[in-house]
Each structure stands twice: as C-alpha cells, then as structure tokens.
Design a protein around this motif. Structure first.
Motif, PDB file in Angstrom:
ATOM      1  N   LYS A 100      66.397  42.076  30.645  1.00 19.44           N
ATOM      2  CA  LYS A 100      65.119  41.893  29.969  1.00 19.44           C
ATOM      3  C   LYS A 100      64.499  40.564  30.415  1.00 19.44           C
ATOM      4  N   PRO A 101      63.213  40.534  30.625  1.00 17.77           N
ATOM      5  CA  PRO A 101      62.251  41.606  30.386  1.00 17.77           C
ATOM      6  C   PRO A 101      62.164  42.648  31.497  1.00 17.77           C
ATOM      7  N   ASP A 102      62.735  42.357  32.674  1.00 17.27           N
ATOM      8  CA  ASP A 102      62.533  43.232  33.829  1.00 17.27           C
ATOM      9  C   ASP A 102      63.769  44.070  34.101  1.00 17.27           C
ATOM     10  N   PRO A 103      63.713  45.380  33.903  1.00 21.01           N
ATOM     11  CA  PRO A 103      64.884  46.229  34.169  1.00 21.01           C
ATOM     12  C   PRO A 103      65.271  46.273  35.634  1.00 21.01           C
ATOM     13  N   LEU A 104      64.351  45.944  36.528  1.00 22.39           N
ATOM     14  CA  LEU A 104      64.656  45.975  37.961  1.00 22.39           C
ATOM     15  C   LEU A 104      65.711  44.949  38.337  1.00 22.39           C
ATOM     16  N   SER A 105      65.915  43.950  37.494  1.00 22.85           N
ATOM     17  CA  SER A 105      66.952  42.955  37.772  1.00 22.85           C
ATOM     18  C   SER A 105      68.348  43.548  37.635  1.00 22.85           C
ATOM     19  N   GLN A 106      68.462  44.641  36.870  1.00 25.66           N
ATOM     20  CA  GLN A 106      69.758  45.316  36.779  1.00 25.66           C
ATOM     21  C   GLN A 106      69.986  46.218  37.983  1.00 25.66           C
ATOM     22  N   ASP A 107      68.957  46.946  38.372  1.00 24.50           N
ATOM     23  CA  ASP A 107      69.013  47.802  39.556  1.00 24.50           C
ATOM     24  C   ASP A 107      67.575  48.038  39.991  1.00 24.50           C
ATOM     25  N   SER A 108      67.232  47.572  41.179  1.00 29.57           N
ATOM     26  CA  SER A 108      65.838  47.638  41.631  1.00 29.57           C
ATOM     27  C   SER A 108      65.427  49.017  42.110  1.00 29.57           C
ATOM     28  N   SER A 109      66.403  49.894  42.316  1.00 35.66           N
ATOM     29  CA  SER A 109      66.092  51.246  42.778  1.00 35.66           C
ATOM     30  C   SER A 109      67.013  52.250  42.090  1.00 35.66           C
ATOM     31  N   PRO A 110      66.861  52.440  40.785  1.00 34.12           N
ATOM     32  CA  PRO A 110      67.766  53.327  40.058  1.00 34.12           C
ATOM     33  C   PRO A 110      67.556  54.793  40.436  1.00 34.12           C
ATOM     34  N   SER A 111      68.646  55.519  40.504  1.00 34.27           N
ATOM     35  CA  SER A 111      68.555  56.949  40.817  1.00 34.27           C
ATOM     36  C   SER A 111      69.105  57.824  39.705  1.00 34.27           C
ATOM     37  N   SER A 112      69.853  57.234  38.785  1.00 34.74           N
ATOM     38  CA  SER A 112      70.390  57.990  37.652  1.00 34.74           C
ATOM     39  C   SER A 112      70.344  57.121  36.411  1.00 34.74           C
ATOM     40  N   GLU A 113      70.485  57.738  35.241  1.00 38.20           N
ATOM     41  CA  GLU A 113      70.346  57.019  33.984  1.00 38.20           C
ATOM     42  C   GLU A 113      71.373  55.901  33.824  1.00 38.20           C
ATOM     43  N   THR A 114      72.526  56.037  34.449  1.00 37.86           N
ATOM     44  CA  THR A 114      73.559  55.016  34.302  1.00 37.86           C
ATOM     45  C   THR A 114      73.319  53.774  35.161  1.00 37.86           C
ATOM     46  N   ASP A 115      72.311  53.822  36.038  1.00 31.38           N
ATOM     47  CA  ASP A 115      71.986  52.637  36.825  1.00 31.38           C
ATOM     48  C   ASP A 115      71.335  51.554  35.963  1.00 31.38           C
ATOM     49  N   TRP A 116      70.722  51.979  34.853  1.00 30.05           N
ATOM     50  CA  TRP A 116      70.251  51.051  33.835  1.00 30.05           C
ATOM     51  C   TRP A 116      71.047  51.334  32.571  1.00 30.05           C
ATOM     52  N   THR A 117      71.330  50.321  31.785  1.00 26.60           N
ATOM     53  CA  THR A 117      72.170  50.479  30.598  1.00 26.60           C
ATOM     54  C   THR A 117      71.322  50.454  29.343  1.00 26.60           C
ATOM     55  N   GLY A 118      71.377  51.536  28.595  1.00 27.24           N
ATOM     56  CA  GLY A 118      70.624  51.638  27.351  1.00 27.24           C
ATOM     57  C   GLY A 118      70.420  53.093  26.995  1.00 27.24           C
ATOM     58  N   ALA A 119      70.236  53.370  25.711  1.00 29.02           N
ATOM     59  CA  ALA A 119      70.048  54.752  25.275  1.00 29.02           C
ATOM     60  C   ALA A 119      68.707  55.321  25.717  1.00 29.02           C
ATOM     61  N   LEU A 120      67.783  54.464  26.172  1.00 34.00           N
ATOM     62  CA  LEU A 120      66.504  54.929  26.705  1.00 34.00           C
ATOM     63  C   LEU A 120      66.445  54.815  28.221  1.00 34.00           C
ATOM     64  N   SER A 121      67.587  54.626  28.850  1.00 28.20           N
ATOM     65  CA  SER A 121      67.584  54.414  30.301  1.00 28.20           C
ATOM     66  C   SER A 121      67.079  55.634  31.063  1.00 28.20           C
ATOM     67  N   SER A 122      67.337  56.836  30.558  1.00 25.49           N
ATOM     68  CA  SER A 122      66.820  58.027  31.248  1.00 25.49           C
ATOM     69  C   SER A 122      65.299  58.016  31.292  1.00 25.49           C
TER      70      SER A 122
END
Length: 476
Positions: free
Chosen positions: A65-87
């Motif tokens: 936070k605030p930028d989800p791209l810092s976790q994964d700049s090119s996510p391909s699946s919901e698990t690339d970002w962590t959170g119940a709203l990641s999908s």
C-alpha cells in the motif's frame, strides 16, 4: 421559516439571510476540485482506512500500500497479490486500462496527497467498520457530485468486526444521511438492517444495462452469505435502480445490488462482502470464495460495475435510457448559476434576482420563485438539446423558505419537469434552513430537445419561497 408576506418579493429577515449565507458557505467546502478523467487509464481507489482488515476481514487488493504494483508489477493470478480482493484487483490490472491504489488514511478531496480523491475516477468502500469523519463525508459526497464513482459494499447488520459499536450498515447509512452536502436521501435508497443468511439473488432482465451486460460478461445471479438488502426510494432520486433482487422481492424492496446517480457522479451498492471475497488472504483469516462461486456471476458484476462507475463502459444505469454510442462529456445549461442575470432562461418577471433578502448559494444571483404571500405563479425554463448516446443528469440546489405553520397540508408547490416528464414536486412541507442538492437521471431524453421547467404556485396567504441556484445538466 418566516412569518408574514411583504409587498414585493418576499419576506426574509436580515438574520435569516445571514444564516443562509453561512449555510451556503459551509456547503461550499471542498467543491472546487473535479475528478480528472484519463483517456485510457481509469483510476480506482480502494479504501483501507476504516478497519477493512479488522477481525476476520481482509478487504484489500494487496498488502503493498498504496501501490499494489510494488508487490508484483505484472500479476497473472490472484495469489500474486495478497488480499481477499486480490482477484478483483488483478483482473482489472490485467486489462491494462486501470490504475489502482489503496488509501490507508483519512479520505480527502482537493488536497495534495497521492490518494486524494481528485486523482481517481472511482472510490470503493469494501465494508468499512469505522465511521467516516465529517470532513471525509464532505469529501466523498463532493467527489461523487462532481463526477466520481462510488462503490458501497455492505455486510449484514451486527457485523461489527472491530467492536466499536458500528457495522457497515450503520456507517454507510450515516454517510448518506448525516453529511454537509445532501442528507435528504441523496442516492434514493437506504440500507436495510437485516442479516440474510444465504441465497442467490437474481438479476433483472435488462439487456441494455451496462452493469448487467458489460465487457466482463452477463450477470445472472449474485450470492448472499450473511448480507443485507436496500430499500429504494425513487421519489427522492428518480435515477435509483435495482439490478439484483433477493428471492421473492422486486421493485423498491429487497434490492441486493442497486445503482444510482448523484450530481455528475455514479453510485453502486452491494449488500454483502462475500461476493467480492476470493477466498485468499493473509495468514490466519478464514475467508469465503464468493468471487469464484459457480452458482453466481459475482466477478462479472464487480468488474462491470467498476467499468460503469469509472466511465470505462458506455451506456447508462440507474434508470437511464440514453446509452449506447459515444458521448462527449459536457454541461449543457446556459447561465447555470444565473450570474449573467435575466439571460438564456425564460422566467417570470423578478425571478432571476440578486436581491439580498434571499441569499444565493454561490455568487450573487439565483432564481427566486414565489414568496409573495398571495396567490401567485412563477415559472423558470430553458430548452436544451441532449445528444444521442449520452447519459444525462439534471441537478440543482433548492432552498425552500416558508411562513406556513402546517405540518400536513401542501399549500404552495414547486413542480420540476423535463419535457413531458414530471421529475418532482416540492411544497411548503419540504422547507429547510439551507440549500439541498437535487439530482435526476434524464437519460431517456437523449436525442431530443427538451424544456427544463420549474413552476411555482403559491396560495392566497402566507409566503413560501422556492429558491434555486447552481443548476446543471451534465452528459457523459
């Protein structure tokens, strides 16, 4: 409210005029900024500053936070970002058309923060669990009024995840009924104090609605796993529209998903957080995978609604009928704040005035209908051409001042029409101390030239003044 009539416009004391000036000034706080709309990138702000992670909740798109791209700049699946709203977040990111941020502090509008609402096209409130402050409510309401999209996601009554005495039902109702911009049922619905244990609410049949039939698929059903519904009040806001209903309900009751408009902005309501839960989140949270529930189409509903709220999808929702095609956003009324005096509008003599007896909301001029304390009729009108393919919203600020003392009889009335359609009728029974924003969806008039008209009819004794300012007919 005032006592007796005067010989020419209207009887208002200097003290009452001063009170209205103070009220008008208070209503102006934070209204200067307008949401910026990118040509190809639509900006969505997810709130995480109101206990959205309290208890077993995990309503975030990413732990970065605030930028989800810092976790994964090119996510391909919901698990690339962590959170119940990641999908939800990942699916938007993968389109290449959206930019997302997470707000972790107080919501502002017109400030310098990177998460200030003026930097976004839509705000998502995913089951907030602490009350919004007075300043935050002003910011949110002005953001929507000036063209922003608001996505309110509730949960069942009693879902007080942080044990502070407030659940999402109370918090979202408080936002709508206790704010400095418009507390008179601004969106045309209230959230029910219910805990509905389970169900698959069904979508209405409307192939033209962009939320039900959008780029992300056709919505047929949603999911309730301890949630609530809303009661619609189209008399307060004609644009409100139920899209998904609890089994056995229709019309104005049992709406599980609803849309509306307010000023130049758009609003969506969802009665449960389970449909947006993708079943994944931070360690220790037990979550429910409603996003991928095979009995519902929750992903399509969330994504289509996001597109509609941000302006990424064409067409209209919330009772509109103008959709399809392209439209250039614009405000169509001439002399909307009456500051050019008696021009553009057709009005009864004396209606457009700078008289200090009734204060303008902004500037010096306003339209003041009736207020004589004798039988009298005033009119104010303007014809406007609404382009085909546009969603259109008529809005104006109204102050009603009366000397009538009755609490049951409408002696003096103001009727608002657009073309041949009566949008609303107000009376001395609606008198209030300040200006109140009124908003109506008039998208059904797209492709026509229609006359916007205000008609005030006053009885034989005791004055009622209908004062109008800051009109707008916004198309998008």
């Amino acid at each position: 409210m005032l006592g007796s009539s005067r010989s020419r416009h209207r009887l208002t004391t200097a003290l009452a005029g001063f009170a209205l000036l103070v009220t008008g000034a208070a209503l102006q706080v934070g209204t200067a900024a307008t949401p910026a709309h990118a040509a190809t990138t639509y900006r969505v702000l997810f709130d995480d500053g109101h206990a959205e992670e309290a208890g077993n909740a995990d309503w975030i798109i990413s732990t970065s936070k605030p930028d989800p791209l810092s976790q994964d700049s090119s996510p391909s699946s919901e698990t690339d970002w962590t959170g119940a709203l990641s999908s939800w977040g990942v699916d938007l990111q993968k389109t290449g058309s959206y930019s997302m941020k997470t707000a972790t502090s107080a919501l502002t509008y017109g400030g310098s923060s990177t998460t200030d609402l003026s930097n976004f096209d839509a705000l998502v409130l995913p089951e907030p669990n602490t009350l919004f402050t007075t300043a935050e409510k002003t910011a949110i309401m002005n953001f929507v009024n000036n063209g922003g999209g608001l996505f309110m996601i509730s949960d069942h009554t009693g879902a007080d995840r942080n044990s502070d005495g407030y659940d999402a039902v109370e918090i979202l109702n408080d936002l709508m009924t206790n704010n400095s911009v418009d507390s008179t049922d601004p969106f045309g619905f209230s959230i029910d104090t219910l805990d509905i244990s389970s169900g698959y609410p069904a979508a209405i049949s409307d192939s033209s609605d962009p939320v039900l039939n959008g780029a992300y698929g056709t919505v047929t059903k949603s999911l309730i796993a301890d949630g609530t519904t809303a009661t619609l009040k189209p008399a307060d806001n004609s644009s409100v529209k139920g899209l998904v209903y609890r089994s056995g309900y229709s019309g104005n009751t049992g709406a599980f998903f609803a849309t509306s408009t307010f000023g130049s902005g758009r609003v969506a309501f969802w009665g449960d957080s389970s449909p947006i839960d993708d079943g994944t989140g931070q360690s220790g949270n037990t979550l429910y995978d409603g996003w991928n529930d095979s009995g519902a189409t929750n992903a399509a509903l969330a994504l289509n609604a996001t597109a509609w709220l941000t302006g990424a999808s064409s067409g209209s929702s919330g009772g509109g009928g103008g959709g399809g095609g392209t439209c250039t956003s614009a405000q169509l009324l001439g002399n909307p704040g009456f500051e050019s005096g008696n021009t553009t509008w057709t009005a009864t003599s004396g209606v457009i005035t700078s008289s200090s007896s009734e204060a303008a909301r902004t500037g010096s001029y306003k339209a003041w209908l009736d207020g004589y304390g004798s039988a009298h009729t005033d009119t104010l009108s303007q014809s406007v051409t609404i382009p085909s393919g546009c969603s259109a919203t008529l809005s104006f600020y109204l102050h009603i001042d009366t000397a009538e003392t009755t609490t049951s009889t409408a002696y003096d009335k103001l009727t608002v029409t657009a073309g041949s359609t009566t949008l609303a009728t107000y009376s001395n029974l609606n008198a209030a101390s300040g200006y109140v924003l009124k908003s109506f969806d008039v998208s059904s008039l797209a492709g026509t030239t229609a006359t916007i008209k205000f008609s005030g009819v006053e009885g034989s004794t005791l004055q009622t003044s209908f004062v109008i300012d800051d009109t707008a007919l916004n198309v998008s």
